[in-house]
Design an enzyme around this catalytic site. Sequence first.
Site, PDB file in Angstrom:
ATOM      1  N   ASP A  89      -7.193  -1.669  -3.856  1.00  0.00           N
ATOM      2  CA  ASP A  89      -8.097  -1.356  -2.752  1.00  0.00           C
ATOM      3  C   ASP A  89      -9.183  -0.374  -3.193  1.00  0.00           C
ATOM      4  O   ASP A  89     -10.363  -0.543  -2.862  1.00  0.00           O
ATOM      5  CB  ASP A  89      -7.331  -0.758  -1.571  1.00  0.00           C
ATOM      6  CG  ASP A  89      -6.312  -1.704  -0.970  1.00  0.00           C
ATOM      7  OD1 ASP A  89      -6.474  -2.931  -1.095  1.00  0.00           O
ATOM      8  OD2 ASP A  89      -5.336  -1.207  -0.376  1.00  0.00           O
ATOM      9  N   ASP A 141       0.861  -1.179   0.000  1.00  0.00           N
ATOM     10  CA  ASP A 141       0.000   0.000   0.000  1.00  0.00           C
ATOM     11  C   ASP A 141       0.897   1.228   0.000  1.00  0.00           C
ATOM     12  O   ASP A 141       1.933   1.249   0.673  1.00  0.00           O
ATOM     13  CB  ASP A 141      -0.906   0.010   1.239  1.00  0.00           C
ATOM     14  CG  ASP A 141      -1.936  -1.103   1.221  1.00  0.00           C
ATOM     15  OD1 ASP A 141      -2.349  -1.525   0.129  1.00  0.00           O
ATOM     16  OD2 ASP A 141      -2.336  -1.560   2.311  1.00  0.00           O
TER      17      ASP A 141
END
Length: 169
Positions: free
Chosen positions: A141, A123
């Site tokens: 995501d 991320d």
Amino acid sequence: MKLQLAGPLTRLGGLIALAVFVLDQATKIGVMRGVDFGESGIVPVAPFLDLVVVWNTGISYGLVPLGTEGWWVLALVQLAASAAFVFWLARVDRRLEAVALGLLIGGALGNTVDRAAYGAVFDFLSLHAFGWRWYVFNIADAAIVAGIILLIYDSFFGHAVKSPPSNES
């Protein structure tokens, strides 16, 4: 409702899944290999966006961290979900539902590749404003969240509007 593995809505969802997957992996590789995070570990991009490095070993937003040894558990769950979404996609009759499922499939597969390759999901996007910070996330995501929102919207409002019938067999 019949199973259409090559119908236009199935192809639409498949193309969206492929686009999300490629964009997700390309941005992750680009950030991992092309961004110098220096001492701070933060690269400001805009007044509301920073690039950072977070290795997520858990479920969404780092919930229930399993560590890098448990990556395969979440990878199997993501693969099973992707397979179920593909089966669902082959049965859709609304464009919005096909788009939503394509987003979910592409996002799930993008994060699954990370788990298999690194033992965790990479991320790197950090949104913030007025002293408030959102969870760090990636393109996969964002696609998953958008897909869920579209499916919820479609469940309330989409049944009234079906996609036009296709002349393809």
